[in-house]
Scaffold this active site. Sequence first.
Site, PDB file in Angstrom:
ATOM      1  N   GLY A  41      10.621  -5.508   7.661  1.00 33.63           N
ATOM      2  CA  GLY A  41       9.290  -5.816   7.434  1.00 33.63           C
ATOM      3  C   GLY A  41       9.043  -6.253   5.943  1.00 33.63           C
ATOM      4  O   GLY A  41      10.108  -6.968   5.555  1.00 33.63           O
ATOM      5  N   LYS A  81      -0.706   1.554   5.496  1.00 34.23           N
ATOM      6  CA  LYS A  81      -1.506   2.651   6.150  1.00 34.23           C
ATOM      7  C   LYS A  81      -0.363   3.819   6.363  1.00 34.23           C
ATOM      8  O   LYS A  81       0.737   3.903   6.577  1.00 34.23           O
ATOM      9  CB  LYS A  81      -1.860   2.407   7.534  1.00 34.23           C
ATOM     10  CG  LYS A  81      -3.086   1.294   7.419  1.00 34.23           C
ATOM     11  CD  LYS A  81      -3.292   1.262   8.705  1.00 34.23           C
ATOM     12  CE  LYS A  81      -4.254  -0.024   9.135  1.00 34.23           C
ATOM     13  NZ  LYS A  81      -4.248  -0.289  10.409  1.00 34.23           N
ATOM     14  N   ARG A 121      17.213 -12.835   9.508  1.00 33.14           N
ATOM     15  CA  ARG A 121      17.491 -12.510  11.140  1.00 33.14           C
ATOM     16  C   ARG A 121      18.446 -13.696  11.544  1.00 33.14           C
ATOM     17  O   ARG A 121      19.167 -13.281  12.336  1.00 33.14           O
ATOM     18  CB  ARG A 121      16.208 -12.552  11.640  1.00 33.14           C
ATOM     19  CG  ARG A 121      15.392 -11.452  11.379  1.00 33.14           C
ATOM     20  CD  ARG A 121      13.967 -11.366  12.168  1.00 33.14           C
ATOM     21  NE  ARG A 121      13.326 -10.415  12.078  1.00 33.14           N
ATOM     22  CZ  ARG A 121      12.248  -9.654  12.653  1.00 33.14           C
ATOM     23  NH1 ARG A 121      11.500 -10.661  13.035  1.00 33.14           N
ATOM     24  NH2 ARG A 121      11.687  -8.792  12.680  1.00 33.14           N
ATOM     25  N   GLY A 133       9.254  -2.707  12.901  1.00 41.11           N
ATOM     26  CA  GLY A 133       8.730  -1.781  14.043  1.00 41.11           C
ATOM     27  C   GLY A 133       9.808  -1.110  14.687  1.00 41.11           C
ATOM     28  O   GLY A 133      10.042   0.055  14.965  1.00 41.11           O
TER      29      GLY A 133
HETATM   30  P1  AMP Z   1       3.115  -2.097   5.875  1.00 40.37           P
HETATM   31  O1  AMP Z   1       3.103  -3.210   7.015  1.00 40.37           O
HETATM   32  O2  AMP Z   1       2.179  -0.975   6.465  1.00 40.37           O
HETATM   33  O3  AMP Z   1       4.561  -1.457   5.132  1.00 40.37           O
HETATM   34  O4  AMP Z   1       2.194  -2.571   4.620  1.00 40.37           O
HETATM   35  C1  AMP Z   1       2.685  -3.597   3.995  1.00 40.37           C
HETATM   36  C2  AMP Z   1       1.436  -3.908   3.237  1.00 40.37           C
HETATM   37  O5  AMP Z   1       0.829  -3.178   2.521  1.00 40.37           O
HETATM   38  C3  AMP Z   1       1.472  -5.202   2.064  1.00 40.37           C
HETATM   39  O6  AMP Z   1       1.160  -6.556   2.767  1.00 40.37           O
HETATM   40  C4  AMP Z   1       0.919  -4.845   1.019  1.00 40.37           C
HETATM   41  O7  AMP Z   1       0.136  -5.788   0.313  1.00 40.37           O
HETATM   42  C5  AMP Z   1      -0.010  -3.865   1.301  1.00 40.37           C
HETATM   43  N1  AMP Z   1      -0.292  -2.848   0.503  1.00 40.37           N
HETATM   44  C6  AMP Z   1       0.492  -2.206  -0.506  1.00 40.37           C
HETATM   45  N2  AMP Z   1      -0.223  -1.264  -1.166  1.00 40.37           N
HETATM   46  C7  AMP Z   1      -1.501  -1.666  -1.088  1.00 40.37           C
HETATM   47  C8  AMP Z   1      -2.570  -1.282  -1.709  1.00 40.37           C
HETATM   48  N3  AMP Z   1      -2.543  -0.451  -3.061  1.00 40.37           N
HETATM   49  N4  AMP Z   1      -3.760  -1.802  -1.299  1.00 40.37           N
HETATM   50  C9  AMP Z   1      -3.816  -2.511  -0.398  1.00 40.37           C
HETATM   51  N5  AMP Z   1      -2.781  -3.071   0.499  1.00 40.37           N
HETATM   52  C10 AMP Z   1      -1.628  -2.558   0.049  1.00 40.37           C
END
Ligand code: AMP
Length: 397
Positions: A354, A198, A35, A377
């Site tokens: 991210g 998620k 950044r 975001g």
């Molecule tokens: P996001 O911020 O929604 O892009 O999520 C990123 C996070 O999702 C990272 O810290 C990953 O460790 C987590 N992640 C990815 N795959 C999995 C999984 N199978 N189980 C739990 N966490 C996960």
Amino acid sequence: MNTIDLINFSGKKALIRVDFNVPLDEQFTITDDNRMVGAVPTIEKILKDGGSVILMSHLGRPKDGPDDQYSLRHIVKHLAVLLNSDIHFAADCIGEDAIAKAKALKPGQVLLLENLRFYKEEEKGDEAFAKKLAQLGDVYVNDAFGTAHRAHASTAIIAKFFPEAKYFGYLMAGELANAEKILNHAERPFTAIMGGAKVSDKILLIERLLDKVDNLIIGGGMAYTFAKAQGGQIGTSICEDDKMALALELMEKAKQKKVNLILPVDTVIADAFSPDANTAVVKAGTTPSDWMGLDIGTETAQLFSDVIKNSKTVLWNGPMGVFEMKKFEVGTKAVAVAVVEATKNGAFSLIGGGDSAAAVSKFGFEDQVSYVSTGGGALLEYMEGKELPGVKAIYGS
Ligand code: AMP
């Protein structure tokens, strides 16, 4: 677009909102300076014109006023290296000292203000606070794409005090141009790769992409909601039960729109959420009850890679597994390698900020993809079709 190319900054004091919210380790060493590097061209253009620069940013999430842990003084040294210039520092972003230091700035000089979020007024979008910041410069430049989705004092509200002198910095302009290119001028085949924890965070984007992409790859934690919705056994894998119906709906929509929705066919499972867990690979939807899926399996990695490598446009948002742990980084790395290969073959690849940006940088591929966004975001919201307050403030009158 209102970029800084429209003016010559000679003799002017440019107040630039940058996003220097960089990760720091326990010794306050910057672990990813993407950044900061991203803002350098804007700062250099202004200095080269003969202007001076006042930088304002937030860092982390200070709860209750000034807190040394979140002081921007920790980044002064590195900024001096990046700009090859001395950096003046104001230990308060508003008030007499900041005013005096801003006033004393000579052409070619740089002043960094202390963390804006030491004032709760910043996130509240307080107009009086914005006015105090506005006193410091005579041109306002927004180059903080990572915070453009927030209507904070320094990212949006402040613009009203510069009705005739507000501009996008180069980083901001580049981010918007690249997002536009993906959304409206993507060469086909266009593949979107969605991952992360998620599905709920990315529903709106997935829905919008169904109108645009040829292939939609879904991996990471969110894939288990899809697996369970189809009747699969997912053990203790992360899952949003209340989004299972939606997952099936998205699958149906993809079918109707003739989008190739690709889900994992196998998964790496672990007996604990731990770097030294015991692991195994099983077919998707066959995870034993006390095991959890933490990465895509080898067959899936191959399947995803083949699709990615044959694409002309690739958008990647979210890791394929818990890439922060070595044992579960393999799927994310395989996808990163495939994105690099597609890029080598002429594809345009955009890495959402991210965690996907963190993954690409962890594997050392930042320079082998077309663009790594500095906004997590902000990029998501922009691509969902939302108006970003930081962008609107520059366009608006
Ligand atoms: P996001 O911020 O929604 O892009 O999520 C990123 C996070 O999702 C990272 O810290 C990953 O460790 C987590 N992640 C990815 N795959 C999995 C999984 N199978 N189980 C739990 N966490 C996960």
